[in-house]
Scaffold this motif. Structure first.
Motif, PDB file in Angstrom:
ATOM      1  N   SER A  41       0.886  -1.341   0.566  1.00  0.00           N
ATOM      2  CA  SER A  41       0.311  -0.118  -0.031  1.00  0.00           C
ATOM      3  C   SER A  41       0.587   1.209  -0.156  1.00  0.00           C
ATOM      4  O   SER A  41       0.974   2.559   0.802  1.00  0.00           O
ATOM      5  CB  SER A  41      -1.097  -0.393   0.950  1.00  0.00           C
ATOM      6  OG  SER A  41      -1.374  -0.805   0.856  1.00  0.00           O
ATOM      7  N   ARG A  42       1.508   1.333  -0.982  1.00  0.00           N
ATOM      8  CA  ARG A  42       2.170   2.323  -1.709  1.00  0.00           C
ATOM      9  C   ARG A  42       2.367   2.685  -2.615  1.00  0.00           C
ATOM     10  O   ARG A  42       2.194   1.983  -3.426  1.00  0.00           O
ATOM     11  CB  ARG A  42       4.217   2.191  -0.597  1.00  0.00           C
ATOM     12  CG  ARG A  42       4.366   2.603   0.868  1.00  0.00           C
ATOM     13  CD  ARG A  42       5.555   2.074   1.348  1.00  0.00           C
ATOM     14  NE  ARG A  42       6.504   1.190   0.874  1.00  0.00           N
ATOM     15  CZ  ARG A  42       6.659   0.011   1.138  1.00  0.00           C
ATOM     16  NH1 ARG A  42       6.963   0.292   2.336  1.00  0.00           N
ATOM     17  NH2 ARG A  42       7.268  -0.536   1.289  1.00  0.00           N
ATOM     18  N   HIS A  65      -6.594  -0.920  -6.066  1.00  0.00           N
ATOM     19  CA  HIS A  65      -5.542   0.611  -5.805  1.00  0.00           C
ATOM     20  C   HIS A  65      -6.568   1.437  -6.593  1.00  0.00           C
ATOM     21  O   HIS A  65      -7.492   1.608  -8.069  1.00  0.00           O
ATOM     22  CB  HIS A  65      -4.092   0.995  -5.613  1.00  0.00           C
ATOM     23  CG  HIS A  65      -3.743   0.234  -4.619  1.00  0.00           C
ATOM     24  ND1 HIS A  65      -3.676   0.185  -3.717  1.00  0.00           N
ATOM     25  CD2 HIS A  65      -2.348  -1.213  -5.536  1.00  0.00           C
ATOM     26  CE1 HIS A  65      -2.801  -0.945  -2.801  1.00  0.00           C
ATOM     27  NE2 HIS A  65      -2.307  -1.650  -3.733  1.00  0.00           N
ATOM     28  N   SER A  66      -7.095   2.514  -6.908  1.00  0.00           N
ATOM     29  CA  SER A  66      -7.276   4.127  -7.235  1.00  0.00           C
ATOM     30  C   SER A  66      -7.066   4.938  -6.758  1.00  0.00           C
ATOM     31  O   SER A  66      -5.929   5.232  -5.783  1.00  0.00           O
ATOM     32  CB  SER A  66      -8.972   3.956  -6.960  1.00  0.00           C
ATOM     33  OG  SER A  66      -8.988   4.665  -5.685  1.00  0.00           O
ATOM     34  N   VAL A  67      -7.225   5.974  -7.845  1.00  0.00           N
ATOM     35  CA  VAL A  67      -5.837   7.306  -7.741  1.00  0.00           C
ATOM     36  C   VAL A  67      -7.132   8.441  -7.784  1.00  0.00           C
ATOM     37  O   VAL A  67      -7.900   8.555  -8.214  1.00  0.00           O
ATOM     38  CB  VAL A  67      -4.820   7.089  -8.732  1.00  0.00           C
ATOM     39  CG1 VAL A  67      -4.356   8.631  -8.804  1.00  0.00           C
ATOM     40  CG2 VAL A  67      -3.984   6.280  -8.734  1.00  0.00           C
ATOM     41  N   ARG A  99      -1.480  16.825  -5.952  1.00  0.00           N
ATOM     42  CA  ARG A  99      -1.724  15.133  -5.131  1.00  0.00           C
ATOM     43  C   ARG A  99      -2.659  14.400  -5.099  1.00  0.00           C
ATOM     44  O   ARG A  99      -4.042  15.007  -4.840  1.00  0.00           O
ATOM     45  CB  ARG A  99      -1.328  15.903  -3.527  1.00  0.00           C
ATOM     46  CG  ARG A  99      -0.535  16.678  -2.884  1.00  0.00           C
ATOM     47  CD  ARG A  99      -0.007  17.181  -1.904  1.00  0.00           C
ATOM     48  NE  ARG A  99       1.163  18.047  -1.638  1.00  0.00           N
ATOM     49  CZ  ARG A  99       1.778  19.421  -2.205  1.00  0.00           C
ATOM     50  NH1 ARG A  99       0.590  20.058  -2.421  1.00  0.00           N
ATOM     51  NH2 ARG A  99       2.355  19.704  -1.652  1.00  0.00           N
ATOM     52  N   TYR A 100      -2.466  13.249  -4.681  1.00  0.00           N
ATOM     53  CA  TYR A 100      -3.537  12.175  -4.530  1.00  0.00           C
ATOM     54  C   TYR A 100      -2.511  10.861  -3.947  1.00  0.00           C
ATOM     55  O   TYR A 100      -2.840  11.081  -2.912  1.00  0.00           O
ATOM     56  CB  TYR A 100      -3.659  10.629  -5.902  1.00  0.00           C
ATOM     57  CG  TYR A 100      -1.857  10.448  -7.165  1.00  0.00           C
ATOM     58  CD1 TYR A 100      -1.751   9.330  -6.416  1.00  0.00           C
ATOM     59  CD2 TYR A 100      -0.980  11.663  -7.101  1.00  0.00           C
ATOM     60  CE1 TYR A 100      -0.980   8.355  -6.519  1.00  0.00           C
ATOM     61  CE2 TYR A 100       0.300   9.959  -6.886  1.00  0.00           C
ATOM     62  CZ  TYR A 100       0.287   9.297  -7.004  1.00  0.00           C
ATOM     63  OH  TYR A 100       1.163   9.070  -7.383  1.00  0.00           O
ATOM     64  N   THR A 107      -4.325   6.042   3.902  1.00  0.00           N
ATOM     65  CA  THR A 107      -2.935   6.675   3.597  1.00  0.00           C
ATOM     66  C   THR A 107      -1.698   6.111   3.122  1.00  0.00           C
ATOM     67  O   THR A 107      -0.351   6.639   2.989  1.00  0.00           O
ATOM     68  CB  THR A 107      -2.848   5.637   5.168  1.00  0.00           C
ATOM     69  OG1 THR A 107      -2.692   4.173   4.590  1.00  0.00           O
ATOM     70  CG2 THR A 107      -3.796   6.233   6.349  1.00  0.00           C
ATOM     71  N   MET A 108      -2.994   5.568   1.845  1.00  0.00           N
ATOM     72  CA  MET A 108      -1.744   5.445   0.182  1.00  0.00           C
ATOM     73  C   MET A 108      -1.402   6.841  -0.714  1.00  0.00           C
ATOM     74  O   MET A 108      -2.512   6.776  -1.551  1.00  0.00           O
ATOM     75  CB  MET A 108      -2.524   4.187  -0.349  1.00  0.00           C
ATOM     76  CG  MET A 108      -0.826   3.769  -1.801  1.00  0.00           C
ATOM     77  SD  MET A 108      -1.734   1.994  -2.216  1.00  0.00           S
ATOM     78  CE  MET A 108      -0.887   2.564  -3.448  1.00  0.00           C
TER      79      MET A 108
END
Length: 120
Positions: A41-42, A65-67, A99-100, A107-108
């Motif tokens: 999760s990074r 994951h999503s962005v 930023r995203y 927290t990612m």
């Protein structure tokens, strides 16, 4: 006394030369870059550099994951739905820091540093 004056002038000259060599070099932003969404999760790298008109490709592994971008003028479309085992690419048309975060793992976080294209 004359020797002491020469020594003092030499010391000052050496000090000036050291300071003059500490110059920051501006890194030219690439036209494309890749961000890995890791199983830990990074986002790697946490800050990706690209030039205006360039693309960022997110590589998603087995963990979805999503962005989701913070609201900012010129930001690209979010990758709203969680994605796994795939890639998604976005084009950045405006200079700035975008930023995203991952909508699944808040927290990612990461950011895209979009620099002006080099002048020809």
């Amino acid at each position: 006394m004359r020797f002491l004056s020469v020594l003092l002038v030499s010391s000052i000259a050496v000090g000036c030369n050291d300071a003059a060599t500490e110059v920051e070099v501006e890194v030219e932003a690439p036209l494309a870059n890749v961000v890995q969404a890791t199983p830990e999760s990074r986002f790697t790298p946490s800050t990706a550099l690209v030039r205006v008109g360039g693309t960022i490709t997110w590589n998603f592994g087995a963990l979805a994951h999503s962005v989701i971008f913070q609201t900012a003028t010129g930001r690209p479309e979010n990758i709203q739905q969680p994605v796994a085992n795939s890639t998604e690419t976005r084009t950045f048309t405006t200079a700035g820091l975008f930023r995203y975060e991952c909508g699944v793992h808040p927290t990612m976080v990461g950011e895209i540093d979009v620099r002006p294209a080099p002048s020809e």
